[in-house]
Design a protein around this motif. Structure first.
Motif, short mmCIF file in Angstrom:
data_model
loop_
_atom_site.label_atom_id
_atom_site.label_comp_id
_atom_site.label_asym_id
_atom_site.label_seq_id
_atom_site.Cartn_x
_atom_site.Cartn_y
_atom_site.Cartn_z
N LEU A 141 -5.53 -8.09 4.06
CA LEU A 141 -6.06 -7.67 5.35
C LEU A 141 -6.11 -6.16 5.46
O LEU A 141 -5.16 -5.48 5.10
CB LEU A 141 -5.18 -8.21 6.48
N VAL A 142 -7.21 -5.68 5.97
CA VAL A 142 -7.28 -4.27 6.35
C VAL A 142 -7.13 -4.20 7.87
O VAL A 142 -6.85 -5.19 8.52
CB VAL A 142 -8.58 -3.60 5.88
N TYR A 143 -7.29 -3.05 8.44
CA TYR A 143 -7.04 -2.85 9.87
C TYR A 143 -5.60 -3.18 10.23
O TYR A 143 -5.32 -3.93 11.17
CB TYR A 143 -8.01 -3.64 10.74
N ALA A 144 -4.69 -2.65 9.44
CA ALA A 144 -3.28 -2.63 9.80
C ALA A 144 -2.67 -4.00 10.06
O ALA A 144 -2.19 -4.31 11.14
CB ALA A 144 -3.05 -1.73 10.99
N ASP A 145 -2.66 -4.83 9.05
CA ASP A 145 -1.86 -6.04 9.14
C ASP A 145 -1.45 -6.42 7.72
O ASP A 145 -2.06 -5.98 6.75
CB ASP A 145 -2.64 -7.18 9.79
N THR A 146 -0.44 -7.23 7.60
CA THR A 146 0.06 -7.60 6.28
C THR A 146 -0.72 -8.79 5.74
O THR A 146 -1.26 -9.59 6.50
CB THR A 146 1.54 -7.96 6.33
N THR B 3 3.40 -14.41 6.13
CA THR B 3 3.05 -13.04 5.86
C THR B 3 4.07 -12.46 4.89
O THR B 3 5.01 -13.13 4.48
CB THR B 3 3.01 -12.21 7.15
N ILE B 4 3.86 -11.23 4.50
CA ILE B 4 4.70 -10.62 3.47
C ILE B 4 5.47 -9.47 4.11
O ILE B 4 4.95 -8.36 4.23
CB ILE B 4 3.84 -10.16 2.30
N THR B 7 6.14 -5.71 2.50
CA THR B 7 5.09 -4.80 2.06
C THR B 7 5.11 -3.50 2.85
O THR B 7 5.40 -3.49 4.05
CB THR B 7 3.71 -5.46 2.16
N LEU B 9 2.34 -1.69 2.70
CA LEU B 9 0.91 -1.41 2.78
C LEU B 9 0.41 -1.60 4.20
O LEU B 9 0.77 -2.54 4.89
CB LEU B 9 0.14 -2.33 1.84
N ASP B 10 -0.46 -0.71 4.60
CA ASP B 10 -1.12 -0.85 5.89
C ASP B 10 -2.43 -1.60 5.76
O ASP B 10 -2.91 -2.22 6.70
CB ASP B 10 -1.38 0.53 6.51
N GLU B 11 -3.06 -1.48 4.60
CA GLU B 11 -4.27 -2.23 4.31
C GLU B 11 -4.14 -2.80 2.91
O GLU B 11 -3.62 -2.13 2.01
CB GLU B 11 -5.51 -1.35 4.39
N THR B 12 -4.60 -4.01 2.71
CA THR B 12 -4.47 -4.65 1.41
C THR B 12 -5.84 -4.96 0.86
O THR B 12 -6.62 -5.68 1.48
CB THR B 12 -3.67 -5.96 1.51
N LYS B 31 -0.74 4.45 4.87
CA LYS B 31 -1.15 5.63 5.63
C LYS B 31 -0.09 6.72 5.62
O LYS B 31 -0.40 7.90 5.65
CB LYS B 31 -1.46 5.22 7.07
#
Lengths: 156, 186
Positions: A141-146, B3-4, B7, B9-12, B31
């Protein structure tokens, strides 16, 4: 049967011949992801830039017939990634931006059926992949989610 | 669905399992980090992920492809290292890396790369040109075969069919298309 390379070099006689019958992408723009069923029955294209996905039925390994209407794909969405699972039991696609989400399909020789379409919030489904035992799928996911992992046999 | 939680990461951009499903890799964007890209390695067991290590950082969002070449080895293109990096997850769960060099490398790897099923041909898709580069995976010092794909600008998602007889990629920008090649070995 694929022979070994000669003397460790790329033989000049390895050639890439473009097929005469390429899939018709028509109005699809910015083709981003194309994946072929391991059993060579289906091919799937996701295109971004306010376009949509296309599904093709493959015959004789090289004839790609557009059967997109069979799956009623999500239109006007930023389709991101499509993947078939290792044995071709499932296919999945992610699409992001306004109508974020993912779709899981059950794949047979004749049918391409929507199995699940879980809701994802917030928006930004980007990548899609399956575990090699086909029991799980993951979406980035982009826009700040895991990222999330789903069981493929759990439609929720 | 899970969910993980570990992590950073802010974007995957990519999330994949190893061929034996023992490891799980995330590539994405952080970020708050000094460097923007990160690669996170997890162990996958009993439906649970346990982080092993953050192993990489780059400086652009471009290098998002991750390709396992064995159960414990995977490839990532890292702009910060200006090259393709092979990571090895060792038996003690340490992770080591090696920067791979290629003949005539012209930053062709950002948009994706793939290895033929017999692990003999390595194909890199270019960004900003219309070329794919075909290397001998075992001897990357040999100049690659270069194929021009019409008027394509960016080339995405290169892959082989499971038997290696077909090669696929998509293109964008000036010419949107799916390109399918019959790979002929004689």
């Amino acid at each position: 049967m694929i022979p070994l390379l000669y003397n460790g070099k790329i033989p000049k006689i390895v050639s890439f011949v473009k097929l005469d019958n390429q899939p018709d992408v028509q109005s699809a723009t910015y083709g981003q992801s194309f994946n072929v069923d391991p059993k060579m029955r289906w091919a799937f294209l996701n295109a971004t830039n306010f376009n949509y996905s296309k599904l093709y039925k493959i015959t004789d390994d090289s004839i790609y017939t557009d059967v997109t209407s069979n799956i009623l794909p999500p239109s006007k969405r930023l389709a991101s990634t499509i993947k078939f699972s290792k044995n071709g039991t499932y296919a999945g696609q992610s699409y992001n931006n306004v109508n974020t989400g993912l779709r899981l399909y059950k794949v047979t020789d004749t049918d391409f059926e929507v199995l699940a379409e879980p809701d994802i919030r917030p928006r930004g489904a980007q990548s899609f992949s399956f575990s090699n035992d086909e029991k799980y799928c993951a979406v980035g996911l982009v826009y700040a989610d895991t990222p999330c992992i789903y069981r493929t046999n759990d439609s929720t | 669905m899970q969910t993980i939680p570990d992590t950073e990461l802010d974007e995957t951009y990519n999330a994949i399992w190893s061929p034996d499903d023992k490891y799980f890799i995330l590539i994405g964007y952080t970020k708050t980090a000094d460097s923007l890209n990160n690669v996170e390695v997890y162990k996958w067991e009993n439906e649970q992920l346990t982080k092993i290590q953050n192993v990489a950082s780059g400086n652009t969002r471009s290098g998002s492809t991750c390709l396992f070449i064995s159960n414990n080895e995977f490839l990532v293109y890292e702009t910060s290292k200006l090259g393709l990096v092979k990571y090895t997850i060792n038996s003690d769960q340490s992770v080591t890396n090696e920067i791979l060099s290629f003949e005539n490398q012209d930053q062709p790897f950002r948009r994706g790369f793939t290895l033929s099923p017999n692990k003999q041909l390595f194909i890199a898709a270019s960004t900003g040109t219309n070329k794919i580069y075909i290397y001998n995976w075992e001897d990357r010092s040999i100049s690659p075969i270069v194929i021009n794909i019409d008027t394509a600008y960016n080339i995405f998602d290169p892959s082989f069919s499971i038997d290696g007889e077909y090669f696929y990629c998509t293109t964008s920008q000036t010419n949107n298309s799916v390109n399918i090649y019959n790979v002929i070995y004689e």
